[in-house]
Design an enzyme around this catalytic site. Structure first.
Site, PDB file in Angstrom:
ATOM      1  N   GLN A 291     -14.501  -8.213 105.549  1.00  0.00           N
ATOM      2  CA  GLN A 291     -14.706  -8.739 107.249  1.00  0.00           C
ATOM      3  C   GLN A 291     -15.181  -9.580 107.347  1.00  0.00           C
ATOM      4  OE1 GLN A 291     -12.891  -7.722 109.785  1.00  0.00           O
ATOM      5  NE2 GLN A 291     -11.792  -6.068 109.740  1.00  0.00           N
ATOM      6  N   CYS A 416      -4.271  -6.466 113.217  1.00  0.00           N
ATOM      7  CA  CYS A 416      -4.663  -7.718 113.318  1.00  0.00           C
ATOM      8  C   CYS A 416      -3.591  -9.220 113.676  1.00  0.00           C
ATOM      9  CB  CYS A 416      -4.984  -8.223 112.260  1.00  0.00           C
ATOM     10  SG  CYS A 416      -4.158  -8.359 110.366  1.00  0.00           S
TER      11      CYS A 416
HETATM   12  N1  SAH Z   1     -10.139  -1.199 106.436  1.00  0.00           N
HETATM   13  C1  SAH Z   1     -10.373  -2.946 105.187  1.00  0.00           C
HETATM   14  C2  SAH Z   1      -9.243  -3.201 105.018  1.00  0.00           C
HETATM   15  C3  SAH Z   1      -8.392  -3.515 105.778  1.00  0.00           C
HETATM   16  S1  SAH Z   1      -7.138  -5.334 104.993  1.00  0.00           S
HETATM   17  C4  SAH Z   1     -11.770  -3.231 105.676  1.00  0.00           C
HETATM   18  O1  SAH Z   1     -11.484  -3.236 107.299  1.00  0.00           O
HETATM   19  O2  SAH Z   1     -12.090  -4.172 105.147  1.00  0.00           O
HETATM   20  C5  SAH Z   1      -5.938  -4.495 104.229  1.00  0.00           C
HETATM   21  C6  SAH Z   1      -6.250  -3.515 103.066  1.00  0.00           C
HETATM   22  O3  SAH Z   1      -4.942  -3.356 103.539  1.00  0.00           O
HETATM   23  C7  SAH Z   1      -6.232  -4.675 102.108  1.00  0.00           C
HETATM   24  O4  SAH Z   1      -7.312  -4.062 101.560  1.00  0.00           O
HETATM   25  C8  SAH Z   1      -5.253  -4.772 101.586  1.00  0.00           C
HETATM   26  O5  SAH Z   1      -4.998  -5.106  99.927  1.00  0.00           O
HETATM   27  C9  SAH Z   1      -3.926  -3.513 101.612  1.00  0.00           C
HETATM   28  N2  SAH Z   1      -2.596  -2.976 102.090  1.00  0.00           N
HETATM   29  C10 SAH Z   1      -1.434  -4.177 102.090  1.00  0.00           C
HETATM   30  N3  SAH Z   1      -0.388  -3.902 102.019  1.00  0.00           N
HETATM   31  C11 SAH Z   1      -0.935  -1.741 100.865  1.00  0.00           C
HETATM   32  C12 SAH Z   1       0.206  -0.343 101.370  1.00  0.00           C
HETATM   33  N4  SAH Z   1       1.371  -1.239 101.101  1.00  0.00           N
HETATM   34  N5  SAH Z   1      -0.210  -0.429 100.754  1.00  0.00           N
HETATM   35  C13 SAH Z   1      -2.089  -0.026 100.535  1.00  0.00           C
HETATM   36  N6  SAH Z   1      -2.769  -0.806 101.196  1.00  0.00           N
HETATM   37  C14 SAH Z   1      -2.177  -1.869 101.299  1.00  0.00           C
END
Ligand code: SAH
Length: 463
Positions: A291, A416
């Protein structure tokens, strides 16, 4: 409106006057002429403006602001004209208070229009005391201008570099680091990248800085593996910037807009620096997602924990978990947490971070959340709480079907993108959930991005 024969009531280059009745979700002013909308950058609600039509489409047009005839009380004077051309702060002409209202209205609008949930209350957006200098990461392009190596920001919708030293929304220590590295590169006559011919060498300077630790990571993205004379460049950077723990060279030979390439050369330290989030330490590599607004991320995650109301007995699923930032916060308060993440390197980071913090009640699964949840729901697995933090496109239909089958008693949705959030909430409500709280948090002041946390409970369960 299904009036296909409608022709635009304006023509290109018309100069007109009108009142702004609303803002688009990107923050453009909207004026309507006989029902036909025109979008005007830089114009605010309730302003009367003079504008010139620059594009006429079938359903909407675009105009350029010429003059503000009646000014909004929410307007902030933009003094840095050069910066205004970059588009990195599209709401900078709006007071911060009005930015927060704009974001709250957006969430209310989509909940009504897309989610068909007009009765759901939206809390006031949690903003920042100082809505500048918040980014813990910078990706700065390097180009040659008038024979000099320059760093700055691209002009909006272009790759023309505007030289810049004060980036306003970045941690000021990062701004200083960019200037220091730029000067060292000038001293050793490192060749700036030339995008047109794919020649030259230094493409980007990336700086990341731990909000709590002050640890800094510098990544030099070059076109070729050669970085002459790195035996001098590295000690100079370390001397100028004592916070630096890691210097990485990332080689990207391709003619592309993608910043990072595949080849990595570690010039100093290791490919990691540390930062903290809610008292957990995270190791972050030059590629990891983290983040960008640490202070607000901590508020966001605290709210997730408030909504979760964990007692220590719960089984929790944290889908889209990234490097496990929310997962570890949940793990302290729950019996067991299962993280799901698509990208394998992120899961490897997540596992290492759990270990680094001595947390043992987390298990990570690599895979697409929609597939993993479908499998788990078929196996009859249960969860007390499901946390989701998907990318902008929101949840897949298959994921929502699996949730409705598995029936976790509570769900916390971190989003988001308000539009896909509203779409998904409509389906979850249809599937038996009630929206209890909607809490937007401003992670990106001066921009139009909106982050929202929603607490949902399964009907018929206490929550
Ligand atoms: N919760 C974490 C990351 C959020 S970003 C934080 O707050 O730091 C969203 C995440 O979803 C990313 O890491 C991305 O790689 C993952 N992502 C995207 N598509 C996905 C899917 N179909 N299944 C699982 N994860 C996924």
């Amino acid at each position: 409106m299904t009036n296909n024969k409608q022709t635009a009531p304006v023509a290109k280059n018309d100069v007109l006057e009108g009142e702004i009745i609303d803002l688009t979700h990107e923050g453009l002013g909207i004026v309507k002429l006989g029902g036909y909308p025109l979008f005007i950058e830089g114009a605010l609600i309730n302003e009367t403006v003079e504008f010139k039509v620059i594009k006429v489409g079938k359903n909407f047009g675009v105009a350029k602001l010429i003059k503000i005839i009646k000014e909004s009380p929410d307007r902030v004077e933009v003094t840095d004209r050069a910066y205004a051309q970059t588009g990195t702060m599209p709401l900078q002409h709006l007071t911060y208070e009005a930015q927060l209202t704009f974001k709250k209205n957006q969430v209310e609008n989509v909940l009504t229009k897309i989610g068909k949930l007009p009765d759901v209350k939206v809390n006031d957006v949690i903003g920042m005391d100082n809505p500048f200098g918040y980014r813990n990461k910078a990706q700065i392009p390097v180009r040659k201008i008038k024979d000099k190596l320059e760093t700055g920001v691209f002009r909006k919708n272009s790759h023309d570099l505007i030289p810049m030293e004060d980036f306003k929304i970045q941690d000021p220590e990062i701004d200083k680091a960019v200037v220091a590295v730029r000067d060292i590169m000038r001293k050793y006559s490192v060749k700036p990248y030339n995008e047109k011919d794919n020649t030259g060498n230094l493409r980007h300077i990336l700086v990341r800085r731990g909000y709590h630790t002050g640890e800094m990571m510098i990544t030099l993205v070059t076109r070729t593996p050669k970085l002459f004379p790195h035996s001098k460049i590295v000690p100079d950077i370390l001397e100028a910037l004592p916070e630096v723990v890691s210097i990485i060279q990332n080689v990207n030979p391709k003619k592309t807009n993608v910043i990072l390439g595949q080849e990595v050369i570690v010039l100093h330290g290791e490919d990691k620096y540390q930062d903290k989030l809610l008292n957990h330490t995270f190791e972050i590599s030059h590629r990891s997602f983290f983040q960008v607004n640490t202070a607000q991320a901590e508020i966001l995650y605290s709210k997730v924990l408030d909504f979760a109301e964990l007692t220590g007995e719960e089984t929790v699923i944290d889908a889209y978990c990234g490097i496990g930032t929310i997962t570890l916060a949940l793990a302290e308060k729950a019996k067991q947490v299962y993280g799901i993440e698509l990208i394998e390197p992120a899961v490897l980071d997540a596992r290492r971070n759990a270990e680094l913090n001595g947390i043992e009640n987390v298990t990570y699964q690599v895979g697409a959340a929609e597939d993993v949840m479908l499998d788990w729901s078929k196996e009859g697995r249960e969860a007390d709480l499901l946390v989701v933090d998907p990318p902008r496109k929101g949840l897949e239909g298959q994921f929502i079907d699996a949730v409705i089958k598995m029936q976790p008693k509570k769900m916390v949705y971190v989003s988001c993108n308000p539009s896909t959030l509203a779409r998904d909430l409509a389906l979850l409500v249809e599937g038996g959930y009630t929206v209890k709280t909607v809490q937007p948090v401003d992670m990106f002041p001066q921009t139009s991005h909106v982050e929202t946390i929603v607490e949902l409970v399964l009907k018929g369960t206490a929550g």
